[in-house]
Scaffold this active site. Sequence first.
Site, PDB file in Angstrom:
ATOM      1  N   ASP A 322       0.827  -1.208   0.000  1.00 27.47           N
ATOM      2  CA  ASP A 322       0.000   0.000   0.000  1.00 27.47           C
ATOM      3  C   ASP A 322       0.863   1.261   0.000  1.00 27.47           C
ATOM      4  O   ASP A 322       2.005   1.255   0.469  1.00 27.47           O
ATOM      5  CB  ASP A 322      -0.923   0.014   1.223  1.00 27.47           C
ATOM      6  N   GLU A 323       0.294   2.326  -0.506  1.00 35.57           N
ATOM      7  CA  GLU A 323       0.813   3.691  -0.345  1.00 35.57           C
ATOM      8  C   GLU A 323       2.326   3.806  -0.560  1.00 35.57           C
ATOM      9  O   GLU A 323       3.007   4.454   0.226  1.00 35.57           O
ATOM     10  CB  GLU A 323       0.487   4.213   1.059  1.00 35.57           C
ATOM     11  N   ALA A 324       2.833   3.190  -1.629  1.00 34.22           N
ATOM     12  CA  ALA A 324       4.284   3.231  -1.878  1.00 34.22           C
ATOM     13  C   ALA A 324       4.613   4.481  -2.697  1.00 34.22           C
ATOM     14  O   ALA A 324       5.139   4.406  -3.814  1.00 34.22           O
ATOM     15  CB  ALA A 324       4.726   1.957  -2.591  1.00 34.22           C
TER      16      ALA A 324
END
Length: 515
Positions: A322-324
């Site tokens: 997630d959210e990289a």
Amino acid sequence: MVSVPAMPASSAAGAGEGNADPTGRLVPLPISLVPEPASSFVIGAHAAIAVSGGSAQQIGVDLADMLRPATGFALPVVTRSGSAGDITLGLAANDPTLGAEGYTLVVSHTGVRIEANQPAGLFDGIQTLRQLLSSQIQASSAQAGPWVVPGVRISDYPRYAYRGAMLDLARHFFPVATVEKYIDELAMYKINVLHLHLSDDQGWRLAVDGWPALTTVGSKTAVGGGSGGFYTTSDYTAIVKYAQAHFIAVVPEIDMPGHVGAALSSYASLNCDGVAPPINTTETVGHTSLCVGKPAVDQFLTAVVGELARLTPGPYIHIGGDEAASTSASDYAFFMTQAAQVVKADGKTPMGWEDFATAALPTGSIAQYWDFRNGGALARQAVAQGAQLVMSPADHTYLDQKYTPATSLGLQWAGTHEVQDAYNWDPATEVPGLAADVIGVEGPLWTETLTSLKDLQYMAWPRMAELAEVGWTPQVQRNWSTFAPRLAAQGPAWKLLGINYYASPLVPWPENAVG
Ligand code: TNX
């Protein structure tokens, strides 16, 4: 603006003790329940728990452990077919519709009989039996009784095979005993998966063979700079075993290639500039990335996934994703494709946050839908690759979100979630067109603001019990107005068990549930 339901005197009783309607106490609601008011059974001082031997034996012991303290009865677990006055547990249901987790529970005036195909179903059945009794059964010392089991014929099995809870150990660390307590609570509601978020920017929580600094350096802190902690191999194995004994499969998560601040601080070689930065213990997300393509990162990936696969008997390894925001799109797709392949090569099924749909996923991977703001595009992309979905829409299932703006704990980036928001949604239609690809639901409990068992409980309950019903009970049988009194009936049990919960004004709690 939501209004508080009126609570006539009769419904106050209906929510609590003197409730003759057995459905009035059950969460999740069984798929089929026929009341037989003339056939109630009273558990007597000489009752036995009769089991058919083998795997039913352990469930018999579980039931005895559950009933002995408050009844004060001996309740011996005996291997024989049940006779009058017994509670009988059998594994001869021979009923394909019940599947692995279903059961039948029949109460007659001579006893209670629970049958299932598999031990997991029998375990679910004893949870239902517990709820059929007065909540006084949760007391830790002998109570007066009588222990009436209302007459009923139940045939029950879950809507979804995956009914999960997630606990974030990275933002704040919690000892084994706290996780075990949460497992006890989840099992009461037939939850069968515990997803452990074991790493993030602020802390690394699992010892990995050959990578000692992940714990000697990476575990030492928490959000806000607290003292952190980690699980040794034997701690983790103890959690897995405890969960297994409650028919709960552990899904371990190491979040990559972002959310890796603790790992980057532990090993300079994982950073593109070869310098280990200090751990940033703020709540900010999206500021860290593994240096994709570096040999040390490949070795790290292989070692970490290998360790998780060795220690985890369950089928899934969660690789985050997630959210990289600090990883380029091409590095991200390259890395998550590789990570999913490593999981597969280790004999497990890759699971990831829906973001990983931009990578090439092995057929049968599991994507976890969370970001209700993107209209389901990533979930569709995952399904197009043959993935299946676990539904965790943040606006319904995120247990860390505040109940109301006045809730002192929690975040509210996904809005505030009062009890109705946790209940009033359908996993099958959340992303239109993907009903057939949904294998279940999960409630994530992120811990940026949570530091104690009491904090965890307050945010989880009652919403986790609501999610349990979302995952178990067919949609057509669910509506808030009949659910609210059943939820209210859990309150006295939670109070006796010392479970801290949010006594929402939208739920008609009986008097002995609050205060
Ligand atoms: C989003 S949803 C996150 C977590 C935070 C959480 C707080 C997702 C996969 N990532 O890193 O802890 O929001 O609500």
